[in-house]
Scaffold this active site. Sequence first.
Site, PDB file in Angstrom:
ATOM      1  N   ASP A 211      21.984  41.386  35.090  1.00  0.00           N
ATOM      2  CA  ASP A 211      23.269  41.873  34.591  1.00  0.00           C
ATOM      3  C   ASP A 211      23.133  43.163  33.775  1.00  0.00           C
ATOM      4  OD1 ASP A 211      24.131  39.583  35.777  1.00  0.00           O
ATOM      5  OD2 ASP A 211      24.341  38.448  33.913  1.00  0.00           O
TER       6      ASP A 211
ATOM      7  N   GLU B  76      39.841  25.062  48.533  1.00  0.00           N
ATOM      8  CA  GLU B  76      38.756  25.893  47.993  1.00  0.00           C
ATOM      9  C   GLU B  76      37.397  25.198  47.987  1.00  0.00           C
ATOM     10  OE1 GLU B  76      41.222  24.537  46.415  1.00  0.00           O
ATOM     11  OE2 GLU B  76      40.746  23.911  44.371  1.00  0.00           O
TER      12      GLU B  76
ATOM     13  N   CYS C  49      47.404  21.585  44.864  1.00  0.00           N
ATOM     14  CA  CYS C  49      47.390  20.347  44.073  1.00  0.00           C
ATOM     15  C   CYS C  49      48.512  20.363  43.033  1.00  0.00           C
ATOM     16  CB  CYS C  49      46.009  20.128  43.458  1.00  0.00           C
ATOM     17  SG  CYS C  49      45.818  18.442  42.851  1.00  0.00           S
ATOM     18  N   TYR C  50      48.185  20.398  41.728  1.00  0.00           N
ATOM     19  CA  TYR C  50      49.259  20.457  40.720  1.00  0.00           C
ATOM     20  C   TYR C  50      50.200  21.626  41.017  1.00  0.00           C
ATOM     21  CZ  TYR C  50      51.623  20.842  36.203  1.00  0.00           C
ATOM     22  OH  TYR C  50      52.579  20.915  35.232  1.00  0.00           O
TER      23      TYR C  50
ATOM     24  N   LYS D 158      28.245  36.681  40.085  1.00  0.00           N
ATOM     25  CA  LYS D 158      26.826  37.048  40.145  1.00  0.00           C
ATOM     26  C   LYS D 158      26.444  37.716  41.473  1.00  0.00           C
ATOM     27  CE  LYS D 158      22.951  36.627  37.773  1.00  0.00           C
ATOM     28  NZ  LYS D 158      22.896  36.862  36.317  1.00  0.00           N
TER      29      LYS D 158
ATOM     30  N   HIS E 108      42.652  20.323  48.269  1.00  0.00           N
ATOM     31  CA  HIS E 108      41.957  21.500  47.735  1.00  0.00           C
ATOM     32  C   HIS E 108      41.275  22.293  48.855  1.00  0.00           C
ATOM     33  CE1 HIS E 108      42.377  20.639  43.426  1.00  0.00           C
ATOM     34  NE2 HIS E 108      42.403  19.386  43.817  1.00  0.00           N
TER      35      HIS E 108
ATOM     36  N   GLY F 171      45.557  21.033  38.325  1.00  0.00           N
ATOM     37  CA  GLY F 171      45.492  20.752  36.896  1.00  0.00           C
ATOM     38  C   GLY F 171      45.687  19.263  36.699  1.00  0.00           C
TER      39      GLY F 171
END
Length: 515
Positions: A228, A172, A82-83, A371, A170, A55
């Site tokens: 969808d 990710e 991180c944050y 998705k 990070h 963040g």
Amino acid sequence: MERDTILILDFGGQYKQLIARRVRECQVYCEILPYTTALEELKSRDPKGIILTGGPSSVYDPASPTCDSALFSLGVPVLGICYGSQLMAHLLGGRVQPASVSEYGRTELTMDAADSALFTDVPESTVCWMSHTDRITALPDGFRATAHTADCPVAAMEDADRRLYATQFHPEVEHTPQGADMLRRFVRDVCGCRGDWHMASFVEEQIPVLRERVGKGRVLLALSGGVDSSVTAALLSRAVGKQLICVFVDHGLMRKNEGAQVRSIFGPEGGFDLNYVHVDAKDRFYAALQGVSEPEQKRRIIGEQFIRVFEETARSLGTVEYLAQGTIYPDVVESGAGSGGATIKSHHNVGGLPKDMGFRGIVEPLRMLFKDEVRALGTELGLPQGLLYRQPFPGPGLGVRIMGAITPDKVRIVQEADAIFQEELRHFGIDTGRGQFFAALTDMRSVGVMGDHRTYDCAVVLRAVLTSDFMTATATRLPYELLETAMNRIVNTVPGVNRVLYDLTSKPPATIELE
Ligand code: XMP
């Protein structure tokens, strides 16, 4: 058996969806919740682990987002990123201060603890993605530093006994090449998640939930033929059968044969147990669009007509208790809805579905899926791959691919030309999965010669762009032979066309569609 859940607490990090994606890639279910979620609420979800996102704030700023420090004594493993890592340090008695040098981007990372459960297979020296101006300068009691960079002495820390882990970098993002492995170690090894979240288990889990939710009520779904809404239809049909009514409005601006395809899959000849209503509204749309050439006005008319047709059809069905929508997780996260309360997807496809039709509730069975998970679910439910992997198609359909006023003849031209272009793309083995590839019709007419005759006909434009976010796009370098073959076939077989152009423009300055 209860499914394993990882909760992701959102502190405003731009990568929260990416964290969720990585966790799901480990076949583990996860949800993103706002950082304000009460501890009791978190506990009631019985998470196997909790991840705190990054963040933009500083933990020592009193106005910064925080969480109950009791979170760290639940006995549930926590990973701060991180944050999130700074918050963990701050709340547990460590110190966080502004760094003399901010680290941003690709950074060399040195591992200091080969025995860390998070870094089992990570080489001593690797690379990570950093983005911070604060750093941890004193560890909380019980913690050890497990990695550092040149400017960040605590690039990772852990208290393995309490199963608390943190990374300043990070894991990710793709720029941390070992990051996905670290997250996998956390959710599978540290949290002990089994990795049994897959679409077969999703179907099994959802069917009783949907049956319970809907009871004996009927459910109405606007089927567009897109991924969808089609998967929503297939899943609901499995759960409530003929209580599901799918309304497909053919506005006459579909790709070639698309309406027939939708009917063949979901209509009486298809394999799904549902009530299918096919509304052929072509003439009505063409009449409303007659002589209208201003792009926004065309869009508005298409949207309005859609709502009217849908409402009229719904009314003719008598009382229907629920409205189903194909909302998926990125829609939910982007709308800021997080968990809970039904948000009606602003269906930009059709200009917003009616909200005051007296439904008892909204059913959105895909609202927790990404998705690619929706596609996997569609496969599980037996939908054809051609439908699941088709290119996105704008709600106003060919209305934004025909410049100027729309006529049935222009629709025919663009459908035929597009079908030829798609065939050639397949024939040349072009992967159309990462972009938009289509034929459109300009409002230009020009002189040509065919046999001994002068022609004064239309120009078709071929568009082939690559894009990942649809905000920017670049024209692809299609093989010249492909363009030439498509051009030849179009001018020779589609009456009314005597010129084919290739659109080289990127977005910006052009848009993907022509209007
Ligand atoms: P543009 O043309 O703005 O398109 O570069 C970006 C993406 O959005 C789609 N698009 C629409 N989709 N209603 C939709 O549902 C619309 O009015 C609309 N206009 C553009 C377009 O196909 C592309 O994927």
